[in-house]
Scaffold this active site. Structure first.
Site, PDB file in Angstrom:
ATOM      1  N   ARG A  36       0.832  -1.276   0.015  1.00 28.45           N
ATOM      2  CA  ARG A  36       0.051  -0.028   0.029  1.00 28.45           C
ATOM      3  C   ARG A  36       0.789   1.334  -0.152  1.00 28.45           C
ATOM      4  NH1 ARG A  36      -5.043  -1.316   4.250  1.00 28.45           N
ATOM      5  NH2 ARG A  36      -5.743  -3.129   3.165  1.00 28.45           N
ATOM      6  N   LYS A 201     -11.836 -14.123   9.548  1.00 26.48           N
ATOM      7  CA  LYS A 201     -13.128 -13.431   8.847  1.00 26.48           C
ATOM      8  C   LYS A 201     -13.520 -14.451   7.951  1.00 26.48           C
ATOM      9  CE  LYS A 201     -10.970  -8.876   9.576  1.00 26.48           C
ATOM     10  NZ  LYS A 201     -10.466  -8.106   8.678  1.00 26.48           N
ATOM     11  N   GLY A 345      -4.014  -8.189   4.219  1.00 27.71           N
ATOM     12  CA  GLY A 345      -2.950  -7.917   5.133  1.00 27.71           C
ATOM     13  C   GLY A 345      -2.234  -8.714   5.769  1.00 27.71           C
ATOM     14  N   GLY A 371     -10.326  -6.697   2.488  1.00 22.37           N
ATOM     15  CA  GLY A 371     -11.873  -6.753   2.640  1.00 22.37           C
ATOM     16  C   GLY A 371     -12.318  -6.254   0.868  1.00 22.37           C
TER      17      GLY A 371
END
Ligand code: 3PG
Ligand code: MG
Length: 389
Positions: A36, A201, A345, A371
């Site tokens: 990023r 998740k 990440g 996400g």
């Protein structure tokens, strides 16, 4: 959608660009090595080389009202990024907050190619509310807007969505590359397609599984995935499958609300879903896949012509439970014929810990999104991208 890369540099000269990036880099992750950060630096250089001034916009973490201002400022401030960015660009970075006086004049009167960084946008409640007035206030600081924050495109906030109502708006090079790579695996991938999913998740990952279970649709439909051949499942993701089948998981992590309407139980019986055959367990917790599973996963990865990977398959931060995740990295490195998309990440962190070289391989695209990548590959419309249309 208009792309920054299509603009002529004469149109950028001495203009002020509001550049939305995603500096929401995991705590403990190196800023300099983060994809990023690296991609943001390249975009700022591109803008500066065309003669534009840049105001960098980002959020960081999820600051809550309940924490005192002072605690928030230390934990979530973007100030620590000033020095790192300054080193990377070899020039001073001016840190600004929205309460600074005469901000627009200060930016306007600065030296050509100056770079500013605004404090964490989530310190202002208007950001997450996608508030029009707040967006207008930020928009007032620049002449045009560039969204280079693919990783935040699944969030409808003022600096991602509402701001595009007030300024000419463009997709930056990071966003452009993401769309190109992710849309190509959705619609135009070579088979066999192997999807590796781990991490904690589960909900967005189920969306991705659903989308890649669909039968092939015409290629002209961007968001219709052609089918995947195998899904390799590990980590807490796999624990959900065990629970759904009524199998014991001890004290392992899983999401009790994940198996709505028996969907996961149904998936567990599907031949395309490859669950672990054995595990590494400690203190009644499943912490990694076992040796047989490592071999099985590597054998399947070997056959792939397209690979999508999101989420480590074990607790890779602890060396003895990183074996499964590292075996996947090695198997991917050995397969030189597959087009590979990696995101999330934690996955990037695992790679940085083990085999940094993977980030430089030509057939491997490392998405800046976690996400956002999963939602895009689930076939969802992302508000940040819709706003640019
Ligand atoms: C990310 O790190 O995935 C994005 O920056 C999104 O952050 P959020 O989940 O706090 O909105
Ligand atoms: Mg994140």
């Amino acid at each position: 959608m208009k792309f920054l890369s299509d603009l002529k540099s004469k149109n950028l000269f001495n203009k002020i660009c509001l550049l939305r990036v995603d500096f929401n880099i995991e705590e403990g992750e190196s800023i300099e090595k983060s994809p990023r950060f690296i991609s943001a630096v390249n975009t700022i250089k591109f803008l500066n080389n065309s003669g534009a001034k840049v105001v960098v916009l980002s959020h960081r973490g999820r600051p809550k009202k309940a924490i005192s201002d002072k605690q928030q400022a230390t934990r979530y401030s973007l100030k620590p990024f000033v020095n790192v960015l300054s080193r990377a660009l070899k020039k001073p970075i001016y840190f600004i907050t929205l309460s600074d006086k005469n901000l627009r004049e200060k930016i306007g009167n600065s030296k050509p190619k100056s770079v500013f960084m605004l404090e964490n946008l989530r310190f202002y409640p208007g950001e997450d509310k996608n508030d029009k007035n707040f967006a207008k206030k930020i928009a007032g600081l620049g002449d045009f807007y560039v969204n280079d924050a693919f990783a935040f495109s699944h969030r409808k906030t003022a600096s991602m969505a509402a701001i595009t109502n007030f300024l000419p708006s463009y997709a930056g090079p990071t966003l452009e590359k993401e769309i190109k790579n992710l849309s190509s695996v959705l619609t135009n991938h070579k088979k066999p397609l192997v999807i590796i999913l781990g991490g904690v998740k589960i909900s967005t990952k189920l969306g991705l599984i659903k989308n890649f279970f669909k039968k092939a649709k015409p290629r002209s439909e961007l968001h219709s995935a052609t089918g995947a051949d195998y899904f390799l499942i590990g980590s807490a993701m796999a624990d959900n499958f065990l629970v759904a089948q009524g199998l014991p998981v001890g004290d392992s992590v899983y999401d009790p609300s994940a198996d709505k309407r028996g969907f996961i139980r149904g998936l567990a019986r599907n031949k395309k879903i490859i669950l672990p055959l054995d595990y590494a367990v400690e203190n009644r917790k499943i912490l990694d896949i076992g040796e047989k599973t490592r071999k099985e996963f590597a054998n399947i990865i070997k056959t792939a012509r397209t690979i999508i990977w999101n989420g480590p398959v074990g607790q890779f931060e602890i060396l003895k439970f990183a074996k499964g995740t590292n075996a996947i990295i090695e198997a991917i490195l050995k397969n030189k014929d597959a087009k590979v998309i990696i995101g999330g990440g934690e996955t990037v962190q695992a790679i940085l810990n083990f085999q940094f070289s993977i980030l430089k391989r030509k057939n491997i695209f490392v998405s800046t999104g976690g996400g956002a990548m999963l939602e895009y590959l689930s076939g969802k419309k992302l508000p940040g991208l819709e706003a640019l249309k």
